[in-house]
Design an enzyme around this catalytic site. Structure first.
Site, mmCIF file in Angstrom:
data_model
loop_
_atom_site.group_PDB
_atom_site.id
_atom_site.type_symbol
_atom_site.label_atom_id
_atom_site.label_comp_id
_atom_site.label_asym_id
_atom_site.label_seq_id
_atom_site.Cartn_x
_atom_site.Cartn_y
_atom_site.Cartn_z
ATOM 1 N N CYS A 116 0.825 -1.225 0.000
ATOM 2 C CA CYS A 116 0.000 0.000 0.000
ATOM 3 C C CYS A 116 0.851 1.263 0.000
ATOM 4 C CB CYS A 116 -0.930 0.004 1.206
ATOM 5 S SG CYS A 116 -1.965 -1.449 1.294
ATOM 6 N N HIS A 256 -3.102 6.975 3.585
ATOM 7 C CA HIS A 256 -3.579 5.744 2.943
ATOM 8 C C HIS A 256 -4.891 5.337 3.607
ATOM 9 C CE1 HIS A 256 -4.064 1.758 1.576
ATOM 10 N NE2 HIS A 256 -3.590 1.170 2.655
ATOM 11 N N ASN A 286 -10.263 -0.176 1.063
ATOM 12 C CA ASN A 286 -8.808 -0.067 0.949
ATOM 13 C C ASN A 286 -8.397 -0.505 -0.458
ATOM 14 O OD1 ASN A 286 -6.061 -0.457 1.016
ATOM 15 N ND2 ASN A 286 -6.046 -1.526 2.988
HETATM 16 O O1 UT7 Z 1 -3.339 -1.564 3.815
HETATM 17 C C1 UT7 Z 1 -2.947 -2.429 4.848
HETATM 18 C C2 UT7 Z 1 -3.985 -3.489 4.983
HETATM 19 N N1 UT7 Z 1 -4.456 -3.880 6.242
HETATM 20 C C3 UT7 Z 1 -5.005 -3.110 7.195
HETATM 21 O O2 UT7 Z 1 -4.997 -1.924 7.192
HETATM 22 C C4 UT7 Z 1 -5.669 -3.849 8.321
HETATM 23 C C5 UT7 Z 1 -5.467 -3.232 9.663
HETATM 24 N N2 UT7 Z 1 -6.318 -3.911 10.616
HETATM 25 C C6 UT7 Z 1 -7.625 -3.576 10.747
HETATM 26 O O3 UT7 Z 1 -8.126 -2.705 10.056
HETATM 27 C C7 UT7 Z 1 -8.412 -4.284 11.813
HETATM 28 O O4 UT7 Z 1 -7.561 -5.117 12.561
HETATM 29 C C8 UT7 Z 1 -9.609 -5.139 11.243
HETATM 30 C C9 UT7 Z 1 -10.692 -4.216 10.708
HETATM 31 C C10 UT7 Z 1 -9.111 -6.074 10.163
HETATM 32 C C11 UT7 Z 1 -10.223 -5.972 12.361
HETATM 33 O O5 UT7 Z 1 -10.648 -5.113 13.406
HETATM 34 P P1 UT7 Z 1 -10.268 -5.433 14.918
HETATM 35 O O6 UT7 Z 1 -10.882 -4.389 15.744
HETATM 36 O O7 UT7 Z 1 -8.759 -5.562 14.959
HETATM 37 O O8 UT7 Z 1 -10.988 -6.803 15.154
HETATM 38 P P2 UT7 Z 1 -10.377 -8.212 15.600
HETATM 39 O O9 UT7 Z 1 -9.569 -8.814 14.492
HETATM 40 O O10 UT7 Z 1 -9.705 -8.039 16.930
HETATM 41 O O11 UT7 Z 1 -11.685 -9.048 15.796
HETATM 42 C C12 UT7 Z 1 -12.657 -8.722 16.791
HETATM 43 C C13 UT7 Z 1 -13.822 -9.666 16.652
HETATM 44 C C14 UT7 Z 1 -13.412 -11.142 16.559
HETATM 45 O O12 UT7 Z 1 -14.376 -11.888 17.230
HETATM 46 P P3 UT7 Z 1 -14.060 -12.458 18.715
HETATM 47 O O13 UT7 Z 1 -12.855 -13.319 18.552
HETATM 48 O O14 UT7 Z 1 -13.828 -11.239 19.557
HETATM 49 O O15 UT7 Z 1 -15.313 -13.195 19.034
HETATM 50 C C15 UT7 Z 1 -13.504 -11.423 15.075
HETATM 51 O O16 UT7 Z 1 -13.783 -12.778 14.806
HETATM 52 O O17 UT7 Z 1 -14.525 -9.370 15.433
HETATM 53 C C16 UT7 Z 1 -14.682 -10.567 14.666
HETATM 54 N N3 UT7 Z 1 -14.708 -10.217 13.266
HETATM 55 C C17 UT7 Z 1 -15.835 -9.861 12.631
HETATM 56 N N4 UT7 Z 1 -17.105 -9.727 13.033
HETATM 57 C C18 UT7 Z 1 -18.008 -9.327 12.140
HETATM 58 C C19 UT7 Z 1 -13.656 -10.169 12.400
HETATM 59 N N5 UT7 Z 1 -14.109 -9.783 11.187
HETATM 60 C C20 UT7 Z 1 -15.440 -9.588 11.306
HETATM 61 C C21 UT7 Z 1 -16.438 -9.186 10.407
HETATM 62 N N6 UT7 Z 1 -17.714 -9.059 10.865
HETATM 63 N N7 UT7 Z 1 -16.169 -8.889 9.103
#
Ligand code: UT7
Length: 329
Positions: A116, A256, A286
């Site tokens: 990115c 970004h 993104n």
């Molecule tokens: O350009 C570079 C590319 N990458 C990025 O910029 C990614 C950077 N990271 C992020 O943006 C965030 O980490 C995410 C948006 C990907 C995830 O958000 P988070 O606040 O870090 O969530 P998490 O991974 O800690 O997950 C929290 C909960 C989990 O459930 P449990 O284990 O707490 O029960 C996940 O399973 O949210 C769940 N979860 C979802 N729930 C509904 C993960 N994805 C989803 C979803 N819908 N799409």
């Protein structure tokens, strides 16, 4: 004394596929909700390519718009540089395919892989070529069709990405304007946090690689998030120090577009108020290396764009890579 050149952006363009995939559409595909996606990422919809649309298709469209704005023809171009992690194919380069589409036979062509941060890496490369007098007119693109490497069964990644292309024409000028400075960094030790393991010489395409889902993007979202907040802050403060600009002098912060919470954390660290922060993640998701040049084209198409200057561009991405640039219009 030899002449001192600066690199000025004289044209911008962007292209996205027509098809829009909303969070409500995603609710029907994986176990997610509009509320979760908006609150965790800021994304409401993204554009998704059809099977006949490739990186070069979108890149060519964006390039034609940028050339029109700059008032130049394909014959004026000396270099086509494409930042992408979703090239049409491993080789020839997507830059070479776009060169053919534009009928620009006199140019050098190359792709760069910096995730990115690719567009910022590209600005840094172009700035060096122009300052040293090697090239005077360059087409730089950030182009991604991430939908083609997205695992549409993985809710933690498939909600994030969109397709698009942004292009800029950069020309040499003797006035002190345009690219004021660039800063690029990398840390390969973190590469495993965000990768597509299949399709290269380590895991060539095979039945096993396809069955193992190695041709899809894999990401440890949480770790990437933490790294991103730190890297975006570090890159922003470094470019301010390097150029002598103060945060309060920045007309527009163009981060970004990865996650609204990363964008807000970066702005907060710099004390840049929300009205000076460019955000379009709600409409595109993104788009990786395309996100900053798409934003630049949207900013530039506003009649009052000069008031948005100087701009601080900042990104992080796979590699890991991160970087920043300060530019004026
Ligand atoms: O350009 C570079 C590319 N990458 C990025 O910029 C990614 C950077 N990271 C992020 O943006 C965030 O980490 C995410 C948006 C990907 C995830 O958000 P988070 O606040 O870090 O969530 P998490 O991974 O800690 O997950 C929290 C909960 C989990 O459930 P449990 O284990 O707490 O029960 C996940 O399973 O949210 C769940 N979860 C979802 N729930 C509904 C993960 N994805 C989803 C979803 N819908 N799409």
């Amino acid at each position: 004394m030899s002449e001192r050149y600066y690199a000025e952006i004289v044209g911008t363009g962007h292209a996205v596929p027509e098809r829009i995939l909303t969070n409500f559409d995603l609710e029907k595909m994986v176990d997610t909700s509009d509320e979760w996606i908006v609150s965790r990422t800021g994304i409401r919809e993204r554009h998704i390519a059809d099977e006949n649309t490739y990186a070069s298709t979108l890149g060519t469209k964006a390039a034609i718009s940028a050339m029109e704005m700059a008032g130049i023809g394909a014959d004026d171009l000396e270099l086509i540089l494409v930042a992408t992690v979703t090239p049409d194919m491993p080789f020839p380069s997507t830059a070479a395919i776009i060169q053919k589409n534009l009928n620009a036979p006199k140019t050098a062509v190359m792709d760069i892989s910096a995730g990115c941060t690719g567009f910022i890496y590209g600005l840094s490369i172009v700035d060096s070529y122009i300052k040293t007098g090697i090239f005077k007119t360059v087409l730089l693109l950030g182009v991604e069709v991430l939908s083609k490497i997205t695992d549409w069964t993985d809710r933690s990644t498939c909600i994030l990405f969109g397709d698009g292309a942004g292009a800029v024409i950069i020309r040499a000028t003797l006035e002190r304007k345009g690219i004021l400075g660039t800063y690029i960094k990398g840390d390969g030790r973190l590469g495993g946090l965000l990768m597509m393991p299949g399709g290269g010489s380590q895991n060539p395409a095979s039945k096993e690689s396809v069955d193992g889902r190695l041709h899809y993007l894999k990401m440890s979202g949480n770790e990437v998030f933490k790294f991103a907040v730190q890297a975006m802050g570090e890159a922003s403060t470094t470019i301010l120090e390097q150029t002598g600009l103060k945060a309060e002098e920045i007309g527009t912060l163009v981060p970004h577009q990865a996650n609204i919470r990363i964008i807000q954390a970066t702005a907060k660290r710099l004390h840049i108020p929300p009205e000076k922060v460019y955000v379009n993640i709600d409409r595109y998701g993104n788009t990786s290396s395309a996100s900053i040049p798409i934003a630049l084209d949207e900013i530039r198409s506003n009649g009052n764009y000069k008031a948005a200057s100087p701009l601080l561009l900042v990104a992080f991405g796979a590699g890991f890579t991160w970087g920043s640039a300060a530019i004026t219009w």
